[in-house]
Design an enzyme around this catalytic site. Structure first.
Site, PDB file in Angstrom:
ATOM      1  N   GLU A 288       5.540   6.142   5.942  1.00  0.00           N
ATOM      2  CA  GLU A 288       6.374   7.408   5.523  1.00  0.00           C
ATOM      3  C   GLU A 288       6.134   8.369   6.271  1.00  0.00           C
ATOM      4  OE1 GLU A 288       3.814   5.630   4.095  1.00  0.00           O
ATOM      5  OE2 GLU A 288       2.720   7.032   2.769  1.00  0.00           O
TER       6      GLU A 288
ATOM      7  N   CYS B 245      -0.575   0.337   2.626  1.00  0.00           N
ATOM      8  CA  CYS B 245      -1.929   0.581   2.289  1.00  0.00           C
ATOM      9  C   CYS B 245      -2.522  -0.080   1.301  1.00  0.00           C
ATOM     10  CB  CYS B 245      -2.137   2.333   2.445  1.00  0.00           C
ATOM     11  SG  CYS B 245      -3.634   2.433   3.098  1.00  0.00           S
TER      12      CYS B 245
ATOM     13  N   HIS C  54       0.554   4.047   6.992  1.00  0.00           N
ATOM     14  CA  HIS C  54       1.534   4.864   6.161  1.00  0.00           C
ATOM     15  C   HIS C  54       2.735   5.346   7.181  1.00  0.00           C
ATOM     16  CE1 HIS C  54      -0.895   5.698   2.764  1.00  0.00           C
ATOM     17  NE2 HIS C  54      -2.025   5.438   3.669  1.00  0.00           N
TER      18      HIS C  54
HETATM   19  N1  GLN Z   1      -7.872   3.053  -1.506  1.00  0.00           N
HETATM   20  C1  GLN Z   1      -7.763   2.120  -0.164  1.00  0.00           C
HETATM   21  C2  GLN Z   1      -8.600   2.209   0.927  1.00  0.00           C
HETATM   22  O1  GLN Z   1      -9.335   3.112   0.800  1.00  0.00           O
HETATM   23  C3  GLN Z   1      -6.138   2.309   0.098  1.00  0.00           C
HETATM   24  C4  GLN Z   1      -5.845   3.978   0.632  1.00  0.00           C
HETATM   25  C5  GLN Z   1      -4.580   4.084   0.792  1.00  0.00           C
HETATM   26  O2  GLN Z   1      -3.713   3.270   0.038  1.00  0.00           O
HETATM   27  N2  GLN Z   1      -4.112   4.996   1.486  1.00  0.00           N
HETATM   28  O3  GLN Z   1      -8.663   1.309   1.755  1.00  0.00           O
END
Ligand code: GLN
Length: 546
Positions: A520, A383, A518
């Site tokens: 995970e 992410c 994600h």
């Molecule tokens: N802050 C980033 C976004 O909002 C990544 C979010 C995250 O890593 N869950 O796109």
């Protein structure tokens, strides 16, 4: 109709109720039953989505896009059953819905009250969507005696009267502390906790007593006598060697047997098949190799902030029969002192930049990506970690010096920018920079198409389409794709409409993958996620080089 198991906690918080619920569900599942677990959170946030990970640990995201309590992660990891939006409820959500109904005039002039309106809403939530489940386990957050959990306790009391007598069981988790000076385990806190619960009209059927020392038979009998339960229903729960050993341990102490006895189901139940858990524990306890992975993030002071990530790395280790040591590294330290980067990252066999929010630490994360790229250390960006990998590539391989993310402020080169429109299963979603922060990200399961012959498609066993869970507001800007690909960063996964980058990789590197989602969240001990298995396998190869 499903049978209900209500799980409450007493004496202190952090007794591991979530793990207990997950383990009991796993044991019932091992006997062939279909289970589902729900979490009732008494706090006033509508969901934990807007809470800092330091307050409440990680926010767990479900396939259908709910931002939920991290206990739902335990539930999924132990049962493999995907949770839904309606498996986690908070007081905030109950009150929001009731007040919206009141404003619409749905109550037809009635006075709206905690009893019956709030308690009815809680009961409705517990009873909804039973499907063909044999058991629905309901865990109540907090500790008996908390003011905010009272409506939940009252709802359970009512449900236990309204459902059939052998249709509900109440399990109460308590602490039996050891007083070193006296050399004794003390049962009084458990007695008080059960009395408190009884004063709310709930008699526990089974007591799970967390203790650091074995519970002598005499103390077990004493607890049974004072707390009005059968001696066999007092289950000692000593600290386990690992969370994955908990189902076997609780089975050994008779937890599932006692619960089934209360449901009058012992005669008809098969013994549990424990091979899944035996294999998991064997892989965890008898590793053949060892690697050290550095996680360069922001919330490194609280392990719960990256709960699923931590577990997924362990699962990746299990897949390779490898012990995974995780070094939590604060990205900010790299921003103060450059020399720190080499000394912190050089001993590692793999570098992972996890998800996160906000600018703090971002330059340190970008420096870590650069180190991994140049030194050919296995790299996994998740992410925000993928976004940082793209900014690093833009700055250092495509000469876009001002590359940044609009999350960090205005920029002339928005390699990462806010997404204002995208397609979800529900249709076109629209957002702007000033929409509410709660529940407005790209959330839940979305598909990605994988490029043929790419490294990720090989990792996913030749798949061409995958589905993974998302939680982010910003996206890598596809206008920069060509320039980044010329510098060696290949976009090997895209949203089905081809507009949103989902995965990047570097063919000139032993293992370099960044993902916008994600993974995970979908890893299970008995079914490790292929990206984590692949990453740990690459780290293992790296450990043999250095
Ligand atoms: N802050 C980033 C976004 O909002 C990544 C979010 C995250 O890593 N869950 O796109």
């Amino acid at each position: 109709m499903a049978r209900y198991i209500f799980i409450t906690g007493g004496v202190v918080s952090s007794l591991g109720k979530g793990l207990m619920a997950a383990s009991l569900a796993a044991l019932l599942q091992a006997r062939g039953y279909k289970v589902r677990i729900r979490k009732f959170d008494p706090y006033l946030n509508v969901d934990p989505g807007t809470m800092s990970p330091y307050q409440h640990g990680e926010v767990y995201v479900t396939d259908d896009g709910a931002e939920t309590d991290l206990d739902l992660g335990h539930y999924e990891r132990f049962t493999g059953v995907s949770a839904h939006q309606n498996d986690n409820i908070t007081s905030g959500r109950v009150y929001r819905d009731i007040i919206a109904k009141e404003r619409r005039g749905d109550y037809l002039g009635a006075t709206v009250q905690v009893i019956p309106h709030v308690t009815d809403a809680i009961k409705e939530f517990a009873l909804a969507d039973q499907g063909d489940h044999d058991f629905i386990l309901c865990e109540i957050g907090g500790t008996v005696g908390d003011i905010e959990s009272l409506p939940f306790m009252e709802a359970i009391r009512q449900l236990r009267n309204e459902l059939e007598p052998d249709q509900t069981v109440s399990v109460h988790v308590t602490l039996v502390p050891y007083i070193a000076a006296a050399g004794e385990l003390k049962t009084k806190p458990t007695q008080h906790s059960v009395r408190e619960l009884a004063s709310l009209g709930i008699k526990p059927d089974v007591l799970l007593c967390r203790c650091e020392h074995p519970l002598p038979e005499s103390e077990r009998r004493k607890i049974a006598q004072f707390c009005n339960v059968r001696p066999n229903s007092v289950i000692p729960a000593l600290d386990a060697t690992s969370i994955y050993a908990v189902p076997q341990q609780y089975h050994g102490e008779g937890l599932d047997t006692e619960v089934l006895r209360h449901f009058a189901m012992l005669g008809t139940s098969n013994p549990p098949t424990m091979s899944r858990w035996e294999d998991v524990v064997d892989r965890y306890e008898h590793p053949e190799g060892e690697v050290t992975i550095g996680v360069v993030g922001k919330y490194v002071g609280l392990p719960d902030a990256y709960k699923s990530l931590n577990e997924a790395l362990v699962h990746g280790g299990m897949a390779n029969r490898t012990k995974v040591n995780i070094r939590w590294i604060d990205a900010e330290v790299f921003e103060q002192d450059d020399s720190e980067i080499v000394s912190a990252l050089e001993p590692l066999h793999g570098i992972l930049v996890p998800g996160g929010f906000g600018e703090r630490g971002s330059e340190g994360k970008i420096a870590s990506v650069r180190f991994a790229r140049e030194r050919k250390v296995p790299f996994f960006g998740i992410c925000l970690g993928m976004q940082m990998a793209c900014i690093e590539a833009a700055r250092n391989t495509a000469s876009i010096d001002a590359a940044s993310s609009t999350e960090f402020g205005e920029t002339s080169e928005p390699v990462v920018g806010i997404i204002t429109e995208w397609m979800s299963k529900e249709g076109l979603q629209k957002r702007s920079a000033d929409t509410d922060l709660g529940g407005t990200m790209r959330l839940g399961a979305y598909e990605a198409k994988l490029a043929e012959n790419s490294h990720v498609s090989e990792i996913y066993g030749g798949a061409t389409t995958i589905s993974e869970r998302h939680r982010h507001r910003y996206e890598v800007n596809s206008h920069y794709m060509e320039q980044l690909e010329a510098g060696g960063l290949i976009f090997s996964g895209m949203s089905p409409d081809g507009l949103l980058p989902e995965i990047v990789e570097r063919p000139d590197h032993p293992w370099f993958v960044g993902v916008q989602f994600h993974p995970e969240l979908k890893s299970r001990p008995f079914d490790p996620h292929p990206l984590f298995s692949g990453f740990i396998a690459a780290a293992l190869a790296q450990s043999r080089l250095v």
